[in-house]
Design a protein around this motif. Sequence first.
Motif, PDB file in Angstrom:
ATOM      1  N   MET A 542       0.847  -1.189   0.000  1.00  0.00           N
ATOM      2  CA  MET A 542       0.000   0.000   0.000  1.00  0.00           C
ATOM      3  C   MET A 542       0.881   1.237   0.000  1.00  0.00           C
ATOM      4  O   MET A 542       1.983   1.235   0.561  1.00  0.00           O
ATOM      5  CB  MET A 542      -0.928  -0.004   1.213  1.00  0.00           C
ATOM      6  N   LEU A 543       0.391   2.284  -0.634  1.00  0.00           N
ATOM      7  CA  LEU A 543       1.137   3.538  -0.733  1.00  0.00           C
ATOM      8  C   LEU A 543       0.338   4.634  -0.033  1.00  0.00           C
ATOM      9  O   LEU A 543      -0.812   4.911  -0.396  1.00  0.00           O
ATOM     10  CB  LEU A 543       1.361   3.909  -2.199  1.00  0.00           C
ATOM     11  N   GLN A 544       0.961   5.241   0.967  1.00  0.00           N
ATOM     12  CA  GLN A 544       0.328   6.343   1.686  1.00  0.00           C
ATOM     13  C   GLN A 544       0.781   7.670   1.084  1.00  0.00           C
ATOM     14  O   GLN A 544       1.972   7.942   0.998  1.00  0.00           O
ATOM     15  CB  GLN A 544       0.690   6.293   3.169  1.00  0.00           C
ATOM     16  N   LEU A 545      -0.176   8.466   0.649  1.00  0.00           N
ATOM     17  CA  LEU A 545       0.104   9.768   0.052  1.00  0.00           C
ATOM     18  C   LEU A 545      -0.282  10.851   1.048  1.00  0.00           C
ATOM     19  O   LEU A 545      -1.430  10.918   1.503  1.00  0.00           O
ATOM     20  CB  LEU A 545      -0.681   9.936  -1.246  1.00  0.00           C
ATOM     21  N   THR A 546       0.665  11.704   1.372  1.00  0.00           N
ATOM     22  CA  THR A 546       0.454  12.771   2.348  1.00  0.00           C
ATOM     23  C   THR A 546       0.565  14.120   1.654  1.00  0.00           C
ATOM     24  O   THR A 546       1.602  14.429   1.047  1.00  0.00           O
ATOM     25  CB  THR A 546       1.484  12.689   3.490  1.00  0.00           C
ATOM     26  N   PHE A 547      -0.501  14.902   1.718  1.00  0.00           N
ATOM     27  CA  PHE A 547      -0.549  16.231   1.104  1.00  0.00           C
ATOM     28  C   PHE A 547      -0.373  17.291   2.183  1.00  0.00           C
ATOM     29  O   PHE A 547      -1.103  17.304   3.182  1.00  0.00           O
ATOM     30  CB  PHE A 547      -1.890  16.437   0.394  1.00  0.00           C
ATOM     31  N   PRO A 604      -6.722  31.021  -1.558  1.00  0.00           N
ATOM     32  CA  PRO A 604      -6.823  30.337  -0.262  1.00  0.00           C
ATOM     33  C   PRO A 604      -5.617  29.431  -0.014  1.00  0.00           C
ATOM     34  O   PRO A 604      -5.016  28.902  -0.961  1.00  0.00           O
ATOM     35  CB  PRO A 604      -8.108  29.524  -0.404  1.00  0.00           C
ATOM     36  N   SER A 605      -5.293  29.235   1.256  1.00  0.00           N
ATOM     37  CA  SER A 605      -4.171  28.356   1.612  1.00  0.00           C
ATOM     38  C   SER A 605      -4.490  27.637   2.910  1.00  0.00           C
ATOM     39  O   SER A 605      -5.248  28.135   3.754  1.00  0.00           O
ATOM     40  CB  SER A 605      -2.873  29.154   1.747  1.00  0.00           C
ATOM     41  N   TRP A 606      -3.892  26.458   3.073  1.00  0.00           N
ATOM     42  CA  TRP A 606      -4.083  25.626   4.250  1.00  0.00           C
ATOM     43  C   TRP A 606      -2.702  25.155   4.733  1.00  0.00           C
ATOM     44  O   TRP A 606      -2.340  23.980   4.611  1.00  0.00           O
ATOM     45  CB  TRP A 606      -4.959  24.425   3.904  1.00  0.00           C
ATOM     46  N   PRO A 607      -1.888  26.061   5.281  1.00  0.00           N
ATOM     47  CA  PRO A 607      -0.490  25.735   5.598  1.00  0.00           C
ATOM     48  C   PRO A 607      -0.340  24.686   6.696  1.00  0.00           C
ATOM     49  O   PRO A 607       0.685  23.983   6.740  1.00  0.00           O
ATOM     50  CB  PRO A 607       0.089  27.086   6.035  1.00  0.00           C
ATOM     51  N   ASN A 608      -1.310  24.557   7.579  1.00  0.00           N
ATOM     52  CA  ASN A 608      -1.162  23.652   8.722  1.00  0.00           C
ATOM     53  C   ASN A 608      -1.959  22.361   8.572  1.00  0.00           C
ATOM     54  O   ASN A 608      -1.906  21.506   9.451  1.00  0.00           O
ATOM     55  CB  ASN A 608      -1.592  24.372  10.006  1.00  0.00           C
ATOM     56  N   GLU A 609      -2.693  22.231   7.476  1.00  0.00           N
ATOM     57  CA  GLU A 609      -3.492  21.022   7.299  1.00  0.00           C
ATOM     58  C   GLU A 609      -2.680  19.931   6.599  1.00  0.00           C
ATOM     59  O   GLU A 609      -1.897  20.203   5.678  1.00  0.00           O
ATOM     60  CB  GLU A 609      -4.755  21.329   6.497  1.00  0.00           C
ATOM     61  N   VAL A 610      -2.895  18.702   7.049  1.00  0.00           N
ATOM     62  CA  VAL A 610      -2.253  17.528   6.450  1.00  0.00           C
ATOM     63  C   VAL A 610      -3.352  16.523   6.098  1.00  0.00           C
ATOM     64  O   VAL A 610      -4.196  16.195   6.939  1.00  0.00           O
ATOM     65  CB  VAL A 610      -1.239  16.887   7.412  1.00  0.00           C
ATOM     66  N   HIS A 611      -3.341  16.045   4.852  1.00  0.00           N
ATOM     67  CA  HIS A 611      -4.363  15.112   4.392  1.00  0.00           C
ATOM     68  C   HIS A 611      -3.696  13.883   3.776  1.00  0.00           C
ATOM     69  O   HIS A 611      -2.695  13.999   3.061  1.00  0.00           O
ATOM     70  CB  HIS A 611      -5.282  15.786   3.378  1.00  0.00           C
ATOM     71  N   LYS A 612      -4.286  12.712   4.070  1.00  0.00           N
ATOM     72  CA  LYS A 612      -3.677  11.461   3.638  1.00  0.00           C
ATOM     73  C   LYS A 612      -4.664  10.602   2.862  1.00  0.00           C
ATOM     74  O   LYS A 612      -5.858  10.577   3.145  1.00  0.00           O
ATOM     75  CB  LYS A 612      -3.154  10.682   4.844  1.00  0.00           C
ATOM     76  N   LEU A 613      -4.105   9.911   1.871  1.00  0.00           N
ATOM     77  CA  LEU A 613      -4.812   8.870   1.132  1.00  0.00           C
ATOM     78  C   LEU A 613      -3.960   7.612   1.160  1.00  0.00           C
ATOM     79  O   LEU A 613      -2.732   7.679   0.982  1.00  0.00           O
ATOM     80  CB  LEU A 613      -5.046   9.277  -0.323  1.00  0.00           C
ATOM     81  N   ILE A 614      -4.574   6.453   1.373  1.00  0.00           N
ATOM     82  CA  ILE A 614      -3.845   5.183   1.303  1.00  0.00           C
ATOM     83  C   ILE A 614      -4.366   4.406   0.099  1.00  0.00           C
ATOM     84  O   ILE A 614      -5.562   4.115  -0.007  1.00  0.00           O
ATOM     85  CB  ILE A 614      -4.010   4.365   2.592  1.00  0.00           C
ATOM     86  N   ILE A 615      -3.443   4.103  -0.813  1.00  0.00           N
ATOM     87  CA  ILE A 615      -3.784   3.468  -2.090  1.00  0.00           C
ATOM     88  C   ILE A 615      -3.301   2.027  -2.092  1.00  0.00           C
ATOM     89  O   ILE A 615      -2.144   1.737  -1.744  1.00  0.00           O
ATOM     90  CB  ILE A 615      -3.132   4.227  -3.265  1.00  0.00           C
ATOM     91  N   ASN A 616      -4.169   1.110  -2.506  1.00  0.00           N
ATOM     92  CA  ASN A 616      -3.759  -0.282  -2.691  1.00  0.00           C
ATOM     93  C   ASN A 616      -2.952  -0.414  -3.972  1.00  0.00           C
ATOM     94  O   ASN A 616      -3.410  -0.019  -5.044  1.00  0.00           O
ATOM     95  CB  ASN A 616      -4.982  -1.192  -2.767  1.00  0.00           C
ATOM     96  N   VAL A 617      -1.758  -0.976  -3.848  1.00  0.00           N
ATOM     97  CA  VAL A 617      -0.897  -1.199  -5.008  1.00  0.00           C
ATOM     98  C   VAL A 617      -0.643  -2.703  -5.098  1.00  0.00           C
ATOM     99  O   VAL A 617       0.431  -3.194  -4.781  1.00  0.00           O
ATOM    100  CB  VAL A 617       0.426  -0.409  -4.885  1.00  0.00           C
TER     101      VAL A 617
END
Length: 695
Positions: A542-547, A604-617
């Motif tokens: 699995m690949l975790q993508l962090t924005f 607009p900006s979100w400098p302190n927000e962190v968002h994650k997606l986990i993708i099945n590979v």
Amino acid sequence: DSKKKHIWLVLSQYSKNVVHPTVTMVTTSNKPVDPPDMEVSQRKHPSSGSSAGHASDNRRSKDHHNSPRDPHRHHHHSRSRDHTAETKAKSSGNTTEKSSNDPLRRGLRIFIGTANLGNAAIDPSSLSSWLPSHGRVRHVLHADISSSDDNGDDDKNNVKRGGKSKRIDDAIDSHGKLEVIVIGTQESLPGNRPAVTSGITSFMTGATTASSTKRQQQQQQPQQPPDSTFQNVFGTLGKPVDDLVHSLGKPADEYFDSLLSKTGDLLVASSKNSDLPLLSGHTKQLRTSIRHHLGDDYQTVVEFQRGEMMLFVFLRKDLLPASRVESIHAENTGLGGILANKGGIAAVLTVASTKLYFLTVHLQPHEGRANFDKRNADVEEILAGTGGDPSVMAHHAFVFGDLNYRVAFPTSTRGIAPTKEESWAVCANLIRRKDWKGLRESDELEKALREKKILCGFRTPMCKFCPTFKLERRSGFHYDKKRTPSYTDRILWKSMQQNRSIEPLIYEPISSFATSDHKPMRGLFFLPERQPLNLHRDEKRMLQLTFKKLKCKSLVPTPDLFQSDLDTFLQIYCEPQSLLSQPKPSSKLPKPPKTKTIQTSDRPSWPNEVHKLIINVFSDEDLAGSRLFVKSVLESKVLGNATIGIAMVDLEDLVRKSLNASEWEEEGVETVFFRNGKEVGKCFFDLLATWLVET
């Protein structure tokens, strides 16, 4: 004499070289310009790497011509991993001969043909000169054409040749049969005058069901005599009322009411090549002629008619098990947005794991700035009415048809626009001199693309041939002086995948087409085969993508909103959604990450927000063609949420980049928000990719 003197001054102003007085005498006479046929192919832009689609047919034709190698070719691309790289092209343009053991590049060979038929029946000779007989690649590649001077242009995509010559890279299979054939026609109903459409009914056949469009199909009724009220309203538009009512097949009052209601089409979908009731016998004859010309090796997967516009998509039958029709939509831009003599038809197909988008259009006619602006607005309206921006709907997109963009010369230093006679004379002189670059500088489509007014990111080859409109209905280029000769008939394309791009091989008009005042265009394009990732299901990775550090710039609200109405949030999701990792096997798919709403700002900006997606590979098949999307959304409690624009990230390419490391990071990723063919802002973020092992 004074008129000749005035035109002489205009010619001198726009010409680079001194014009001989005899040219002035010819352009002011009643004789049409009759230059030699100029059908010029274009060499491809090499892609950045090998890639995908469906395997091409490697069958060899018995009557193959062993053409000499073109000394003007340049080869910069890599053909395969185990292929020895070619020596770089010398300044003269010569390259080393390739080994006979070099493998052929595999991929899709896509033929695009577009023709404004001028509401006239197409004769067999014209049809044969335009479309490839039985889908044979060699019918396009080895056509007899006249060579042309490139007039000093340094465009490396041009291939100069005369007579029969091979016009395709030696590493691409030039034999067998095309995988995909797409045909768009405008003014397709013989006997109709273009002012009035013959209806807004549409038909489509395909390998899967089709989605509905905006206007309702009119059911066939017994023929009724024309109504006087209908004649009073529509008779002045130039369309014979008897023919119109006959083609509609329903009472005039009933049809008139349905026009005003502007409801949506109902598509007839079928998995078989059944004969569907089209609007007239002429369109049925056109369909039958095209099918017969292409032969039995092709299946019609899309057949759609909207008024005078038609779209056909044919797939080679061996591709059918791995292909499906995703959607088909149509939009009218004729009088009041009701009549279907202008507008567009869009179809999305999946071939193997690749989504292909095809849009045929017929835009606002005539010269002048107001009509130029209307054409630009029509493109935006068509995209909005046919499903949205092509960048989001598919991996690769084609737009083609009678776009009606004209050659428009600039005003003089005193701000005086040239008259029609002056414009015609200047254009005729450029054509005689084969000054294609000079014509390009005044081409409205080039201007619209350059200024990003329409179809941002789309490309079209330089036209190194005579303009395709307005001509006498006979073979050759014999121009009608009623209109300035222009490149109205065009083909454009765009690729959204990082490691795969459409390669244009041929782009040319058909000078021998004799039944229309337009010359049809045809193009041959190559889409390389996708390079596999060599993943296996037993790895269960699995690949975790962090924005992080998400921000937007220059957001453009929809036309009905003000800048102060921009209360914006972002949403991140992937396609296909089945790639999202589920917390539990039986649980629902997780909701896509969403930022907080930022009020009244186009930055607009979100400098302190962190968002994650986990993708099945888990497998190569699952990831094929996968993409990430960042959607900017306008939040409104009164009107409801509305999409500002959507940006795309190639997920498959991202996985490819991160395969050889446990963690991969890229700072300052920049993507563009698109809406209906226009850029409506940019999005920036830092992206961290981390590999996880399933426990």
